[in-house]
Motif scaffolding. Sequence first.
Motif, PDB file in Angstrom:
ATOM      1  N   ARG B  52       0.810  -1.225   0.000  1.00 34.13           N
ATOM      2  CA  ARG B  52       0.000   0.000   0.000  1.00 34.13           C
ATOM      3  C   ARG B  52       0.843   1.274   0.000  1.00 34.13           C
ATOM      4  O   ARG B  52       0.328   2.347  -0.296  1.00 34.13           O
ATOM      5  N   HIS B  94       1.124  -7.371   5.192  1.00 31.51           N
ATOM      6  CA  HIS B  94      -0.211  -6.963   4.747  1.00 31.51           C
ATOM      7  C   HIS B  94      -0.162  -5.676   3.924  1.00 31.51           C
ATOM      8  O   HIS B  94      -0.607  -5.654   2.790  1.00 31.51           O
ATOM      9  N   VAL B  95       0.389  -4.625   4.489  1.00 30.50           N
ATOM     10  CA  VAL B  95       0.511  -3.395   3.696  1.00 30.50           C
ATOM     11  C   VAL B  95       1.937  -3.208   3.186  1.00 30.50           C
ATOM     12  O   VAL B  95       2.203  -2.310   2.390  1.00 30.50           O
ATOM     13  N   LEU B  96       2.852  -4.056   3.654  1.00 32.22           N
ATOM     14  CA  LEU B  96       4.265  -3.949   3.250  1.00 32.22           C
ATOM     15  C   LEU B  96       4.795  -5.303   2.784  1.00 32.22           C
ATOM     16  O   LEU B  96       4.555  -6.323   3.439  1.00 32.22           O
TER      17      LEU B  96
END
Lengths: 232, 376
Positions: B52, B94-96
């Motif tokens: 993200r 998850h975001v990385l």
Amino acid sequence: MKLPFEELNLRRNPFGQLTAKERARLAVVDVDRFVQALHQPGQVFEFFGHSGRGKTTHMRGIWRHFPQAPFLRVAEERERFSIPDHPVVFIDEAQFLTRRQRRKTFTAQRSYVVGTHKKLHSIYQRAGLHFETVELRGLSAEKLASIIESRIEASRRGPGPIPRVHDDAIHLLIEEFGDNIRAIEGRLYEIFQRLDRPCLVDESFLQPATSAPTHTKNGATARKEQSQVGDV
Amino acid sequence: MINRCDLTIEFDEPSRRYKTGEEVTGFVTVDVNKDCRCNGLQVDCQWRTHGRGNQSTGSTATDNIFEGEWTAGGVHRYPFSFVIPNGPCSYHGHVLNVDWYIIARANIPWSFDPWEEADFLVEPGWNTAYEPYLTGDPTCSSNASLEHRIQVAQSGELGTVIFGFAFFLVGIIACLNFAFDDESSVGGLIMALIFSAVGAVTIYFGLRNRLATIKLGEIQVQIPQKRLRAGGIVEVLIDIPPASRAHLNKITARLVATEVVISGVGTNKTTHTHIVYDDPPHTFEGSVDRELLEGESAHFSHRYRLPYDVPPSFHADENDLNWSIAFHVDIARWPDWEQYRPLEVLPADPRAREEEQAIDDDDWSEAPPLTEDAVW
């Protein structure tokens, strides 16, 4: 450990953040008429709209045809701002230009592609520029489908099936988020994080995570459960 | 002008799994449908974040593996070879995400330069010296020294108080305006009260630790080893020199790992966080329902083992995986004291892990072994 998103036959989450070059390459925008007109000096195309509606994506789509042109983003904090010498200049977040900067920036000798939250017509008029404002509002299901398709296809790992998003889900996304493409990307990012095989993402996937369908992995939770710290 | 130039990257190791310090080798195959000149076939080996946040890229090792003429129909195959540095290891969160890539780019005159990339995995190595492990981009500000980040963590209280005071002041001024201005709306008064309340609560949280020290004196937290490997032992010490009589409900410490990434620029800048590890609070022995007397220093310590399969720290521009310990001193009938201290977690040493497993298999019930699905 597996290669990232290998189980989906993808190389990454298709709805993650893109680089400027990728955004330009994947922009689903019709830019031909802008590109032709920009070859003449004294032209401004102003992309106007709220956050997440595709101003920068449109600009990047055009910039792809002028890769040597400066693509400037004006900072909210007042900073020194200078325009490199080039017949076409791209200025994003132009609403943050100070009055003085606006006067100095726009001249009839160049053409401009501008992204802004605030219309700057009087500035263009004063500089003797011919301008057109393109207001980015509304999003059709066809356009969203093609944006989604191009993002997934660009993340493909190899031949074979990859996840697809069903038309019903696309309509639901538009119902929920309107024309806010960035918010739609955020939602799809979360859905694709949970997938564990190439499948058709239908409306059932748009339910909250707790009631989402079974083709999901629960990586973060599983990891947490596995990793309990032991007192020594 | 060239019509078609396809590049293909093949790894000698089909699983594409490598350890830090190992050599990643393979071939770049070029297929052209017309004779052409290549001014350089460049191959890069680099790590990159995705997810993200805005993408960050590590320093690149580059090799020019060919320059010359390509003939149509022939198979042009060129070997590449790079030694993988000591980190960062591949990470899928998850975001990385952090991944390694081989990127091949052909410089062909009068044409768009064709390019191809292929990802591979880097895992903690057997043959690599673990110090210094590269927790990402050494030049980025978030990869500053741990000591600096500890200072930043401790200096946050003043900022919170100033921020809260500003809110409170605006709210009070708006309330006074309501009191003396007949034309003010009720909605305005509600907003003013909300501002005042938010300001007051923020000031309280900013001053809470200061208030706690009135009772407990300057609480000293020590973490002798702030840079440790997954599977290692974290030791934390707390010294309390009570300034007056106080009753402790308990002292706890909690280990937390959080992915923090930033997407967009300017007005579109957004921070995304995701907790990847959050273990239940550990209570310090002897701290539950403890009566403290003025002038009698109390010492508490706690040791716990990190699991082997936790992700290591990572720091690059706008992409971080931060480890910290959150301390909480629960004081009866008095504001609590809370503070967090950053930690640096490095990948587990596979040798230490195997040795320990051989010595005592029972210990492993607390730290489960690596599985295919685990992060590590």
